[in-house]
Scaffold this motif. Structure first.
Motif, short mmCIF file in Angstrom:
data_model
loop_
_atom_site.label_atom_id
_atom_site.label_comp_id
_atom_site.label_asym_id
_atom_site.label_seq_id
_atom_site.Cartn_x
_atom_site.Cartn_y
_atom_site.Cartn_z
N ASP A 1 0.79 -1.23 0.00
CA ASP A 1 0.00 0.00 0.00
C ASP A 1 0.83 1.28 0.00
O ASP A 1 0.38 2.32 -0.50
CB ASP A 1 -0.93 0.02 1.21
N LEU A 2 2.02 1.21 0.57
CA LEU A 2 2.82 2.42 0.76
C LEU A 2 3.19 3.12 -0.54
O LEU A 2 3.00 4.34 -0.65
CB LEU A 2 4.06 2.10 1.59
N PRO A 3 3.68 2.44 -1.56
CA PRO A 3 4.05 3.16 -2.79
C PRO A 3 2.88 3.92 -3.42
O PRO A 3 3.04 5.06 -3.88
CB PRO A 3 4.56 2.06 -3.73
N GLY A 4 1.70 3.33 -3.45
CA GLY A 4 0.53 4.00 -4.01
C GLY A 4 0.15 5.23 -3.21
O GLY A 4 -0.24 6.26 -3.77
N ARG A 5 0.24 5.13 -1.89
CA ARG A 5 -0.08 6.26 -1.01
C ARG A 5 0.88 7.41 -1.25
O ARG A 5 0.49 8.57 -1.36
CB ARG A 5 0.00 5.80 0.46
N LEU A 6 2.18 7.09 -1.32
CA LEU A 6 3.19 8.11 -1.56
C LEU A 6 3.00 8.76 -2.93
O LEU A 6 3.09 9.98 -3.08
CB LEU A 6 4.59 7.52 -1.44
N ASP A 7 2.71 7.95 -3.95
CA ASP A 7 2.51 8.46 -5.30
C ASP A 7 1.30 9.40 -5.35
O ASP A 7 1.35 10.47 -5.96
CB ASP A 7 2.34 7.31 -6.28
N ALA A 8 0.21 9.01 -4.71
CA ALA A 8 -0.99 9.86 -4.69
C ALA A 8 -0.69 11.20 -4.01
O ALA A 8 -1.12 12.26 -4.49
CB ALA A 8 -2.13 9.14 -3.97
N LEU A 9 0.04 11.18 -2.92
CA LEU A 9 0.39 12.42 -2.23
C LEU A 9 1.30 13.29 -3.10
O LEU A 9 1.12 14.51 -3.17
CB LEU A 9 1.07 12.12 -0.90
N ARG A 10 2.26 12.68 -3.79
CA ARG A 10 3.17 13.45 -4.66
C ARG A 10 2.40 14.11 -5.79
O ARG A 10 2.64 15.28 -6.12
CB ARG A 10 4.26 12.53 -5.21
N ARG A 11 1.47 13.37 -6.40
CA ARG A 11 0.65 13.95 -7.48
C ARG A 11 -0.20 15.10 -6.93
O ARG A 11 -0.33 16.15 -7.57
CB ARG A 11 -0.23 12.88 -8.12
N ALA A 12 -0.79 14.90 -5.76
CA ALA A 12 -1.65 15.94 -5.18
C ALA A 12 -0.82 17.18 -4.80
O ALA A 12 -1.27 18.31 -5.00
CB ALA A 12 -2.39 15.39 -3.96
N LEU A 13 0.38 16.99 -4.29
CA LEU A 13 1.24 18.14 -3.98
C LEU A 13 1.62 18.88 -5.25
O LEU A 13 1.63 20.11 -5.28
CB LEU A 13 2.51 17.68 -3.25
N ALA A 14 1.95 18.15 -6.30
CA ALA A 14 2.30 18.78 -7.57
C ALA A 14 1.14 19.60 -8.11
O ALA A 14 1.34 20.66 -8.72
CB ALA A 14 2.74 17.73 -8.59
N ALA A 15 -0.07 19.14 -7.88
CA ALA A 15 -1.25 19.85 -8.36
C ALA A 15 -1.49 21.15 -7.59
O ALA A 15 -2.26 21.99 -8.05
CB ALA A 15 -2.48 18.96 -8.24
#
Length: 141
Positions: free
Chosen positions: A124-138
């Motif tokens: 679960d961790l990689p998906g969670r980190l990826d979602a947060l990175r995309r949201a921060l970039a937005a």
């Protein structure tokens, strides 16, 4: 208080996972799947209190808190966003952003000192980190 001398407190390094670097802060995910929880750590040596930052640094910190809050809301809808800069255990300045839901493990009390952390599953961790990175970039200005 330079960035070149910055070292992350060992406890924060153990308890969190790197998400992103913003102009002032490292954004880290608390490794506790019970609560969506970010920690922002200014990359400056010797900071303990928010008031240890100069006025421009304080303004940047709050801008980054706003960005991280928006990213957290986007990835973990919540009933209340808790914000804290306690420093009673880890003195290094860091700001907690915790997405709370009515009925979560500690509701309505604070998350600090409530039970034991439940680390994210490795799957679960990689998906969670990826979602947060995309949201921060937005949230880029």
């Amino acid at each position: 208080m330079s960035e070149a001398d910055f070292t992350l407190d060992p406890r924060l390094a153990i308890d969190t996972c790197a998400v992103a670097s913003l102009p002032l802060c490292e954004v880290r995910l608390m490794n506790d799947a019970r609560y969506p929880w970010l920690v922002l750590v200014p990359r400056r040596t010797g900071l303990v209190e928010i008031t240890d930052l100069d006025i421009a640094g304080q303004a940047t910190l709050w801008q980054e808190v706003n960005r991280a809050s928006a990213a957290l809301h986007a990835t973990a809808p919540c009933d209340k966003l808790n914000l804290g800069a306690l420093g009673n255990i880890v003195r290094q300045l860091h700001v907690h952003l915790v997405a709370r839901r009515v009925g979560d493990a500690a509701w309505p009390g604070p998350v600090w000192g409530h039970g034991h952390a439940q680390p994210y599953a490795n799957a679960d961790l990689p998906g969670r980190l990826d979602a947060l990175r995309r949201a921060l970039a937005a949230t880029l200005p």
